[in-house]
Design a protein around this motif. Sequence first.
Motif, PDB file in Angstrom:
ATOM      1  N   GLY A  94      52.733  58.490  82.932  1.00 19.01           N
ATOM      2  CA  GLY A  94      52.414  59.421  84.017  1.00 19.01           C
ATOM      3  C   GLY A  94      53.645  59.890  84.771  1.00 19.01           C
ATOM      4  O   GLY A  94      53.764  61.066  85.120  1.00 19.01           O
ATOM      5  N   MET A  95      54.577  58.984  85.011  1.00 19.15           N
ATOM      6  CA  MET A  95      55.805  59.352  85.717  1.00 19.15           C
ATOM      7  C   MET A  95      56.643  60.326  84.900  1.00 19.15           C
ATOM      8  O   MET A  95      57.218  61.277  85.442  1.00 19.15           O
ATOM      9  N   MET A  96      56.694  60.117  83.589  1.00 18.93           N
ATOM     10  CA  MET A  96      57.453  61.021  82.728  1.00 18.93           C
ATOM     11  C   MET A  96      56.835  62.419  82.707  1.00 18.93           C
ATOM     12  O   MET A  96      57.537  63.427  82.763  1.00 18.93           O
ATOM     13  N   VAL A  97      55.490  62.465  82.620  1.00 22.70           N
ATOM     14  CA  VAL A  97      54.804  63.765  82.634  1.00 22.70           C
ATOM     15  C   VAL A  97      55.042  64.464  83.967  1.00 22.70           C
ATOM     16  O   VAL A  97      55.298  65.668  84.023  1.00 22.70           O
ATOM     17  N   LYS A  98      54.959  63.702  85.055  1.00 18.77           N
ATOM     18  CA  LYS A  98      55.183  64.272  86.388  1.00 18.77           C
ATOM     19  C   LYS A  98      56.602  64.802  86.529  1.00 18.77           C
ATOM     20  O   LYS A  98      56.852  65.785  87.253  1.00 18.77           O
ATOM     21  N   ALA A  99      57.560  64.175  85.807  1.00 14.48           N
ATOM     22  CA  ALA A  99      58.956  64.611  85.869  1.00 14.48           C
ATOM     23  C   ALA A  99      59.242  65.806  84.968  1.00 14.48           C
ATOM     24  O   ALA A  99      60.371  66.288  84.939  1.00 14.48           O
ATOM     25  N   GLY A 100      58.238  66.248  84.211  1.00  9.47           N
ATOM     26  CA  GLY A 100      58.421  67.429  83.380  1.00  9.47           C
ATOM     27  C   GLY A 100      58.572  67.164  81.898  1.00  9.47           C
ATOM     28  O   GLY A 100      58.761  68.102  81.114  1.00  9.47           O
ATOM     29  N   VAL A 101      58.475  65.899  81.474  1.00  9.63           N
ATOM     30  CA  VAL A 101      58.562  65.571  80.052  1.00  9.63           C
ATOM     31  C   VAL A 101      57.256  65.976  79.376  1.00  9.63           C
ATOM     32  O   VAL A 101      56.177  65.733  79.924  1.00  9.63           O
ATOM     33  N   PRO A 102      57.308  66.613  78.196  1.00  6.45           N
ATOM     34  CA  PRO A 102      56.071  66.951  77.480  1.00  6.45           C
ATOM     35  C   PRO A 102      55.203  65.728  77.243  1.00  6.45           C
ATOM     36  O   PRO A 102      55.700  64.592  77.167  1.00  6.45           O
ATOM     37  N   VAL A 103      53.895  65.952  77.102  1.00  8.66           N
ATOM     38  CA  VAL A 103      52.936  64.857  77.068  1.00  8.66           C
ATOM     39  C   VAL A 103      53.189  63.902  75.900  1.00  8.66           C
ATOM     40  O   VAL A 103      53.217  62.682  76.079  1.00  8.66           O
ATOM     41  N   VAL A 104      53.383  64.445  74.688  1.00  5.89           N
ATOM     42  CA  VAL A 104      53.538  63.570  73.514  1.00  5.89           C
ATOM     43  C   VAL A 104      54.778  62.687  73.615  1.00  5.89           C
ATOM     44  O   VAL A 104      54.682  61.451  73.440  1.00  5.89           O
ATOM     45  N   PRO A 105      55.970  63.230  73.915  1.00 11.01           N
ATOM     46  CA  PRO A 105      57.128  62.339  74.097  1.00 11.01           C
ATOM     47  C   PRO A 105      56.934  61.348  75.242  1.00 11.01           C
ATOM     48  O   PRO A 105      57.391  60.198  75.155  1.00 11.01           O
ATOM     49  N   ALA A 106      56.261  61.774  76.310  1.00 12.90           N
ATOM     50  CA  ALA A 106      56.025  60.874  77.433  1.00 12.90           C
ATOM     51  C   ALA A 106      55.143  59.701  77.008  1.00 12.90           C
ATOM     52  O   ALA A 106      55.391  58.547  77.382  1.00 12.90           O
ATOM     53  N   MET A 107      54.116  59.995  76.205  1.00 15.24           N
ATOM     54  CA  MET A 107      53.240  58.925  75.723  1.00 15.24           C
ATOM     55  C   MET A 107      53.980  57.990  74.778  1.00 15.24           C
ATOM     56  O   MET A 107      53.751  56.781  74.782  1.00 15.24           O
ATOM     57  N   MET A 108      54.878  58.541  73.983  1.00 13.27           N
ATOM     58  CA  MET A 108      55.683  57.694  73.100  1.00 13.27           C
ATOM     59  C   MET A 108      56.574  56.762  73.907  1.00 13.27           C
ATOM     60  O   MET A 108      56.751  55.588  73.553  1.00 13.27           O
ATOM     61  N   LEU A 109      57.108  57.265  75.020  1.00 15.83           N
ATOM     62  CA  LEU A 109      57.909  56.407  75.901  1.00 15.83           C
ATOM     63  C   LEU A 109      57.051  55.294  76.506  1.00 15.83           C
ATOM     64  O   LEU A 109      57.509  54.162  76.670  1.00 15.83           O
ATOM     65  N   GLY A 110      55.809  55.637  76.838  1.00  9.67           N
ATOM     66  CA  GLY A 110      54.896  54.617  77.360  1.00  9.67           C
ATOM     67  C   GLY A 110      54.620  53.524  76.345  1.00  9.67           C
ATOM     68  O   GLY A 110      54.597  52.338  76.679  1.00  9.67           O
ATOM     69  N   VAL A 111      54.418  53.923  75.087  1.00 10.62           N
ATOM     70  CA  VAL A 111      54.198  52.941  74.027  1.00 10.62           C
ATOM     71  C   VAL A 111      55.448  52.084  73.822  1.00 10.62           C
ATOM     72  O   VAL A 111      55.363  50.865  73.616  1.00 10.62           O
ATOM     73  N   CYS A 112      56.622  52.716  73.898  1.00 12.17           N
ATOM     74  CA  CYS A 112      57.881  51.969  73.769  1.00 12.17           C
ATOM     75  C   CYS A 112      58.037  50.954  74.896  1.00 12.17           C
ATOM     76  O   CYS A 112      58.545  49.836  74.673  1.00 12.17           O
ATOM     77  N   MET A 113      57.597  51.323  76.096  1.00 12.96           N
ATOM     78  CA  MET A 113      57.637  50.376  77.206  1.00 12.96           C
ATOM     79  C   MET A 113      56.750  49.169  76.909  1.00 12.96           C
ATOM     80  O   MET A 113      57.121  48.019  77.138  1.00 12.96           O
ATOM     81  N   GLY A 114      55.558  49.419  76.378  1.00 14.17           N
ATOM     82  CA  GLY A 114      54.670  48.326  76.008  1.00 14.17           C
ATOM     83  C   GLY A 114      55.279  47.442  74.935  1.00 14.17           C
ATOM     84  O   GLY A 114      55.206  46.215  75.007  1.00 14.17           O
TER      85      GLY A 114
END
Length: 341
Positions: A94-114
């Motif tokens: 959510g923070m990445m999307v709010k910062a302007g990152v496209p949804v798919v890369p942002a979700m990939m970053l979320g998975v990487c965090m997990g």
Amino acid sequence: MANISQPSQGAWTRMLPSSTAAFHRISALLTLAILVIAFSFASPAFLSVNNTLTILLQTSVIGLLGIGMTMVIITGGIDLSVGSVLALSGTVTGMMVKAGVPVVPAMMLGVCMGAACGLFNGFVVTKMKITPFVATLGMMLIARGAALQLTGAAPISQLGEAFGVLGNGALFRMVEMGDNGFPRVIFPGIPYPAILLVVIAIAASYMLRRRAIGRHIYATGSNEEAARLSGVLVDRTKLIAYTLSGALAGVAGNVLMSRLITAQPSEGVMYELDAIAAAVIGGASLMGGVGGISGTMIGAFIIGVLRNGLNMGGVSSFIQQIVIGFVVIGAVYIDQLRNRR
């Protein structure tokens, strides 16, 4: 030293499907059928299309967490952090999307965090030799605190329609405009979370049953010392299992936050218990070495159907927790009886 990819048959005897494990899965399937029949008689709306889709959506998150939990449990461990990792991963997305990152890369970053959280769990368990219960309990507190600190304990909203596609979209959805000018749903379609769950479940089952790493996961939980003597890299196997569990918690976080179209740092509380319950009800043994994805999927649907049916019956969430608690105790007791035999 034996070949890692071709271990002796005796070393892997416990990982092969047994008649007892098959009987356990059949029993779980019969339990699921009985619950469906009972709730359908209690409420005519239970088997409606809309409620069935609701159950699929509710079960998708439990199922994703349960798949990762099953891999960890088979190694003889436990992961109490998946609920908090879900919240942290969804918050990062959510923070990445709010910062302007496209949804798919942002979700990939979320998975990487997990995945990073899971890798840390594996490191603490294998290198620091801390028991899985304590190691993942610590990560549960770390991840939850990080999610709340990053957001100031406030939800991240206004993430846009694209962010909600994964959680609320559906394949083959058919909509037409009615005479009153409002859209009318002809066929609600197959929810994307349900499709994602099926794809990941098939991939995980194939990995556990057909790939070397899957055989190593079973061997590690069956007899860690025998597996090590047979050439299995036990520490690496555990690292992979915990990392996959964290990554799937990240995927579940994306699905849940996408459904809400809001990143909630407080989400996922007690979800780890649902994941453990799904795995154990489906036949996974807390002693390690026994379990399967198909059984976990049945267990996840038992939890999902039970919660949905009790909700439709007007049963309070507190009573639901009591019921789920008794179900978990019963499943673990049956597992103990199986181990004694």
